[in-house]
Design a protein around this motif. Sequence first.
Motif, PDB file in Angstrom:
ATOM      1  N   ALA B   9       0.780  -1.200   0.022  1.00 17.66           N
ATOM      2  CA  ALA B   9       0.162  -0.010  -0.216  1.00 17.66           C
ATOM      3  C   ALA B   9       0.858   1.278   0.129  1.00 17.66           C
ATOM      4  CB  ALA B   9      -0.770   0.021   1.247  1.00 17.66           C
ATOM      5  N   ALA B  10       0.859   2.183  -1.207  1.00 15.44           N
ATOM      6  CA  ALA B  10       1.642   3.220  -1.148  1.00 15.44           C
ATOM      7  C   ALA B  10       0.563   4.401  -1.375  1.00 15.44           C
ATOM      8  CB  ALA B  10       2.462   3.099  -2.299  1.00 15.44           C
ATOM      9  N   GLU B  11       1.028   5.408  -0.768  1.00 16.99           N
ATOM     10  CA  GLU B  11       0.190   6.780  -0.786  1.00 16.99           C
ATOM     11  C   GLU B  11       1.059   7.925  -1.012  1.00 16.99           C
ATOM     12  OE1 GLU B  11      -2.908   7.617   2.086  1.00 16.99           O
ATOM     13  OE2 GLU B  11      -3.320   5.331   2.073  1.00 16.99           O
ATOM     14  N   GLY B  12       0.647   8.587  -2.222  1.00 16.98           N
ATOM     15  CA  GLY B  12       1.187   9.806  -2.528  1.00 16.98           C
ATOM     16  C   GLY B  12       3.007   9.758  -2.470  1.00 16.98           C
ATOM     17  N   VAL B  30      -2.013  -2.974  -3.606  1.00 21.77           N
ATOM     18  CA  VAL B  30      -1.939  -4.385  -4.255  1.00 21.77           C
ATOM     19  C   VAL B  30      -2.523  -5.406  -3.404  1.00 21.77           C
ATOM     20  CG1 VAL B  30      -0.613  -6.296  -5.279  1.00 21.77           C
ATOM     21  CG2 VAL B  30       0.128  -3.853  -5.637  1.00 21.77           C
ATOM     22  N   PRO B  31      -3.582  -5.948  -3.487  1.00 23.87           N
ATOM     23  CA  PRO B  31      -4.013  -6.917  -2.501  1.00 23.87           C
ATOM     24  C   PRO B  31      -3.268  -8.260  -2.374  1.00 23.87           C
ATOM     25  CG  PRO B  31      -5.629  -6.222  -4.334  1.00 23.87           C
ATOM     26  CD  PRO B  31      -4.608  -5.842  -4.736  1.00 23.87           C
ATOM     27  N   ALA B  32      -3.124  -8.682  -1.412  1.00 32.18           N
ATOM     28  CA  ALA B  32      -2.155  -9.932  -0.992  1.00 32.18           C
ATOM     29  C   ALA B  32      -2.718 -11.298  -1.966  1.00 32.18           C
ATOM     30  CB  ALA B  32      -2.243 -10.211   0.416  1.00 32.18           C
ATOM     31  N   GLY B  33      -1.680 -11.834  -2.484  1.00 30.03           N
ATOM     32  CA  GLY B  33      -1.723 -13.006  -3.222  1.00 30.03           C
ATOM     33  C   GLY B  33      -1.988 -12.911  -4.918  1.00 30.03           C
ATOM     34  N   THR B  34      -1.879 -11.614  -5.233  1.00 30.23           N
ATOM     35  CA  THR B  34      -2.212 -11.182  -6.619  1.00 30.23           C
ATOM     36  C   THR B  34      -0.878 -10.764  -7.295  1.00 30.23           C
ATOM     37  OG1 THR B  34      -2.720  -9.053  -6.022  1.00 30.23           O
ATOM     38  CG2 THR B  34      -4.436 -10.279  -5.986  1.00 30.23           C
ATOM     39  N   VAL B  35      -0.999 -10.884  -8.691  1.00 28.99           N
ATOM     40  CA  VAL B  35       0.195 -10.217  -9.428  1.00 28.99           C
ATOM     41  C   VAL B  35      -0.237  -8.869  -9.694  1.00 28.99           C
ATOM     42  CG1 VAL B  35       1.669 -10.649 -11.530  1.00 28.99           C
ATOM     43  CG2 VAL B  35       0.930 -12.554  -9.794  1.00 28.99           C
TER      44      VAL B  35
END
Lengths: 275, 327
Positions: B9-12, B30-35
């Motif tokens: 999770a990145a913001e600004g 980016v949800p866990a477990g996804t590419v």
Amino acid sequence: MTVHVPPIPRTPAARLRWALTDGWTLTRRALTHWARRPAQVVVGLLFPVMTVLMFRYLFGGQMRVPGGGGYAEFLLPGMYAMTMAFGLETTFAAVSGDAAKGVTDRFRSLPMTSSAVVTGRAVADLLNSALALALMVACGLAVGWRWHDGAGRALLAVGLLLLLRFALLWAGIYLGLVAGSPELLAAVQILVWPVGFLSNVFAAPSTMPGWLGAIAEWNPLSATVSAARELFGNPGWGGGSWAARHSLLLAVLWPMLITFVFLPLSVRRFRRLSR
Amino acid sequence: MTTTDLAVAAEGLRKRYGDTAALDGLDLAVPAGTVRGLLGPNGAGKTTTVRILATLLRPDEGHATVAGFDVLDRPGEVRPRIGLLGQRTAVDEILSGRQNLELFGRLHHLGARAARARATELLDRFGLGDTGGKPVGRYSGGMRRRLDLAAALILAPAVLFLDEPTTGLDPRARLEMWDAVRALAREGTTVLLTTHYLDEADHLADTISVVDHGRVVAEGTPDELKSRTGDDRIDVVVRDPATLPAAAELLARVSGTTAHVDPDLRRAGAPVRDRATALTGIVQALADAGIDAEDIALRRPTLDEVFLHLTGHRAGEPNRNGQEVPA
């Protein structure tokens, strides 16, 4: 695949243990490099040996040593110091090579003590130089060089030589981090060689043009060389300047000064990698 | 979605180098477990993003958590939970593959025995088990990259960062790398992958964040992004290059827009709204004009066209000046 993730150290003692372990792991990496490339190590060690033989037997016959005595007696302490000075190139090549290949960045992304990248290199290079010095001393003994004032003073001279190497280590690390690529190795050689020759290793500073002689006398390398000659009981150039008369003091002060300048610079540069 | 479900999770995020803004307020979840694919031209800020998330670089502004920990406040907690495959293959070329993995195992504080076991496991997994003591410097590019990936997986990290993982690899090595990434994704590893190869993002990523000028300009599954460009396209390939201009003109009339002409491929293409009418229309028109078509195809837009549509320039071009967009 289940992997046990080692817990992160919380106490200062545990952190110190990590720092020592990681530093030693990286020192061992450098030692493994030697084991895997013995030819390169041998070539690296043969170069100074060859230089000694060349100067001793090609030019030696023609050289007048101040106060008499064999040319080997005079030559060897200078060659020892030169070997220490050229170690800077080894350090530079290793540090800049790791930076260029992204290996340094990989280390920085690992759950390890980041200072180990530097301490591991420092210990490995000191070991390397100690080995090179031991070989040079053996070579010196073979061509007629001796120490005359006892093992204690001789060991002190060896200590001063390694102190110079220790100081130049930080210059090598700093330059390696700044360059970030081994392509500039030739530039570092161009820097190191004149410093090596613009000294009292081969010729008396008093025979050089005034300003050049002054630089040669105040060269940190010259201080270590004069001090080593004095401690080994080998003939030197003498000379009445302040620098020549206080070579022992300067042989300690110069490396300390170089370390005080380049160690913090290296640390700062390493931290700035994350800027 | 709560932050605990997010692996990244990145913001600004902002990062300036002199006058250039490498990152200009980049947000990423980016949800866990996804590419997730970070797609963008060179200089878009993809690598800067990865370096910040992998604790190598501090942003000027903004914050980010990876695997639940703040990258700025708790880098020590982030590092055991991530793996990083940088743009350059970062393995020791003098050591053997096994020595490399054991070295990295020790640097992960696995202890001698565990480091050895893990090295064996990873060498077998990536088909490097029988390379013996050969120095990595004598490996092929593909083998080197696989070893590089293995070294990033020592602690089976929850989040894996891959910065242009297949740049410079031959096609076969590239497919092997894709297989390896897919296998890791199946095992539940969250993967953040940067690339400027559109097909790579298309093949590997569940969702794509299109990055341009240091910020995310579009986000979605490859299909969503393609449908955002809207229209399907008709491509006509003529047999005789001399008939290409006439074919393009017919295509323009049928589609009601300007046709894009590619003389090298003897191809004219145009976006169309009403697929079936346009297709029969162009077939008829070409037949009436006596133009011999080698191929007439109706297709979805490629990610390349999507990228052009979204950013105004092609993915391979690092240019910041808005490129002329063909109709």
